[in-house]
Design a protein around this motif. Structure first.
Motif, PDB file in Angstrom:
ATOM      1  N   GLY A 130      34.701  38.741  37.231  1.00 12.50           N
ATOM      2  CA  GLY A 130      35.853  39.569  37.498  1.00 12.50           C
ATOM      3  C   GLY A 130      37.011  39.501  36.758  1.00 12.50           C
ATOM      4  O   GLY A 130      37.980  39.934  36.835  1.00 12.50           O
ATOM      5  N   ILE A 131      37.309  38.339  36.169  1.00 14.03           N
ATOM      6  CA  ILE A 131      38.430  37.810  35.647  1.00 14.03           C
ATOM      7  C   ILE A 131      38.077  37.535  34.013  1.00 14.03           C
ATOM      8  O   ILE A 131      37.079  36.698  33.648  1.00 14.03           O
ATOM      9  CB  ILE A 131      38.995  36.374  36.120  1.00 14.03           C
ATOM     10  CG1 ILE A 131      39.344  36.727  37.533  1.00 14.03           C
ATOM     11  CG2 ILE A 131      40.167  36.010  35.370  1.00 14.03           C
ATOM     12  CD1 ILE A 131      40.199  37.616  37.880  1.00 14.03           C
ATOM     13  N   ALA A 132      38.687  38.247  33.180  1.00 13.89           N
ATOM     14  CA  ALA A 132      38.202  37.910  31.529  1.00 13.89           C
ATOM     15  C   ALA A 132      39.624  38.029  30.706  1.00 13.89           C
ATOM     16  O   ALA A 132      40.553  38.445  30.969  1.00 13.89           O
ATOM     17  CB  ALA A 132      37.320  39.018  31.320  1.00 13.89           C
ATOM     18  N   ILE A 133      39.482  37.106  29.775  1.00 15.81           N
ATOM     19  CA  ILE A 133      40.386  37.142  28.770  1.00 15.81           C
ATOM     20  C   ILE A 133      39.578  37.685  27.474  1.00 15.81           C
ATOM     21  O   ILE A 133      38.660  36.993  27.121  1.00 15.81           O
ATOM     22  CB  ILE A 133      41.120  35.783  28.458  1.00 15.81           C
ATOM     23  CG1 ILE A 133      41.928  35.223  29.742  1.00 15.81           C
ATOM     24  CG2 ILE A 133      41.804  35.737  27.015  1.00 15.81           C
ATOM     25  CD1 ILE A 133      42.514  34.032  29.678  1.00 15.81           C
ATOM     26  N   PHE A 187      41.044  43.939  43.443  1.00 17.78           N
ATOM     27  CA  PHE A 187      41.778  43.238  44.284  1.00 17.78           C
ATOM     28  C   PHE A 187      41.089  41.784  44.770  1.00 17.78           C
ATOM     29  O   PHE A 187      41.933  40.992  44.870  1.00 17.78           O
ATOM     30  CB  PHE A 187      42.258  44.001  45.571  1.00 17.78           C
ATOM     31  CG  PHE A 187      42.843  43.426  46.581  1.00 17.78           C
ATOM     32  CD1 PHE A 187      44.220  42.911  46.396  1.00 17.78           C
ATOM     33  CD2 PHE A 187      42.344  42.997  47.679  1.00 17.78           C
ATOM     34  CE1 PHE A 187      45.019  42.230  47.717  1.00 17.78           C
ATOM     35  CE2 PHE A 187      42.980  42.083  48.687  1.00 17.78           C
ATOM     36  CZ  PHE A 187      44.423  41.934  48.442  1.00 17.78           C
ATOM     37  N   TRP A 188      39.965  41.955  45.326  1.00 17.14           N
ATOM     38  CA  TRP A 188      39.423  40.755  45.906  1.00 17.14           C
ATOM     39  C   TRP A 188      39.123  39.844  44.639  1.00 17.14           C
ATOM     40  O   TRP A 188      39.295  38.535  44.746  1.00 17.14           O
ATOM     41  CB  TRP A 188      37.704  41.147  46.410  1.00 17.14           C
ATOM     42  CG  TRP A 188      38.015  42.074  47.561  1.00 17.14           C
ATOM     43  CD1 TRP A 188      37.794  43.233  47.670  1.00 17.14           C
ATOM     44  CD2 TRP A 188      38.669  41.732  48.978  1.00 17.14           C
ATOM     45  NE1 TRP A 188      38.296  43.988  48.868  1.00 17.14           N
ATOM     46  CE2 TRP A 188      38.661  42.833  49.650  1.00 17.14           C
ATOM     47  CE3 TRP A 188      39.103  40.388  49.444  1.00 17.14           C
ATOM     48  CZ2 TRP A 188      39.305  42.626  50.931  1.00 17.14           C
ATOM     49  CZ3 TRP A 188      39.802  40.418  50.474  1.00 17.14           C
ATOM     50  CH2 TRP A 188      39.830  41.570  51.251  1.00 17.14           C
ATOM     51  N   ALA A 195      47.886  38.201  45.335  1.00 18.45           N
ATOM     52  CA  ALA A 195      46.959  38.970  44.438  1.00 18.45           C
ATOM     53  C   ALA A 195      47.532  40.133  43.808  1.00 18.45           C
ATOM     54  O   ALA A 195      47.116  40.542  42.642  1.00 18.45           O
ATOM     55  CB  ALA A 195      45.859  39.382  45.546  1.00 18.45           C
ATOM     56  N   CYS A 196      48.498  40.775  44.521  1.00 20.93           N
ATOM     57  CA  CYS A 196      49.399  41.766  43.737  1.00 20.93           C
ATOM     58  C   CYS A 196      50.192  41.396  42.401  1.00 20.93           C
ATOM     59  O   CYS A 196      50.096  41.946  41.574  1.00 20.93           O
ATOM     60  CB  CYS A 196      50.271  42.361  44.693  1.00 20.93           C
ATOM     61  SG  CYS A 196      49.656  43.451  46.192  1.00 20.93           S
TER      62      CYS A 196
END
Length: 122
Positions: A23-26, A91-92, A73-74
């Motif tokens: 869910g996280i990508a560069i 968000f998660w 998280a925000c």
């Protein structure tokens, strides 16, 4: 100089965590994007985060401080909004990323600089 070390540590951790966490990508695995993410994150932590903490103080007190995870998280979601090439799926994922990034930043900083202790002298 300490600021540059913190940015460097955060850059490396962001780059590694973006490769590991779902869910996280560069985009294009660009280290320059990770540097920009670390710089924007430092600015958001210095300016926006204290304001959010102040505005949400009743919710933070009511949840015994757990609302600070939501604020973190925000901040990650805001960082993803401002930095082109840094993607967070929701968000998660931002919550997971912020918790793991905080842990790794603290761990690496304590290992890299073991002799820097805060003094409580008057």
């Amino acid at each position: 100089m300490n600021f540059l070390y913190r940015i460097l540590i955060t850059t490396v951790n962001v780059f590694i965590l973006a490769a590991i966490l779902p869910g996280i990508a560069i985009v294009n695995n660009n280290i320059f994007t990770a540097v920009i993410v670390a710089l924007v994150l430092a600015v958001l932590d210095a300016i926006v985060k204290p304001l959010l903490i102040l505005l949400t103080l009743p919710a933070t007190i009511l949840t015994l401080g757990l609302f600070l995870f939501v604020i973190n998280a925000c901040i990650i979601l805001l960082d993803a909004h401002f930095v082109h090439g840094f993607k967070v799926d929701g968000f998660w994922y931002a919550l997971l990323f912020s918790v793991v990034l905080s842990f790794f930043n603290s761990f690496v900083h304590k290992r890299a600089f073991p002799n820097t202790k805060k003094s409580n002298q008057f």
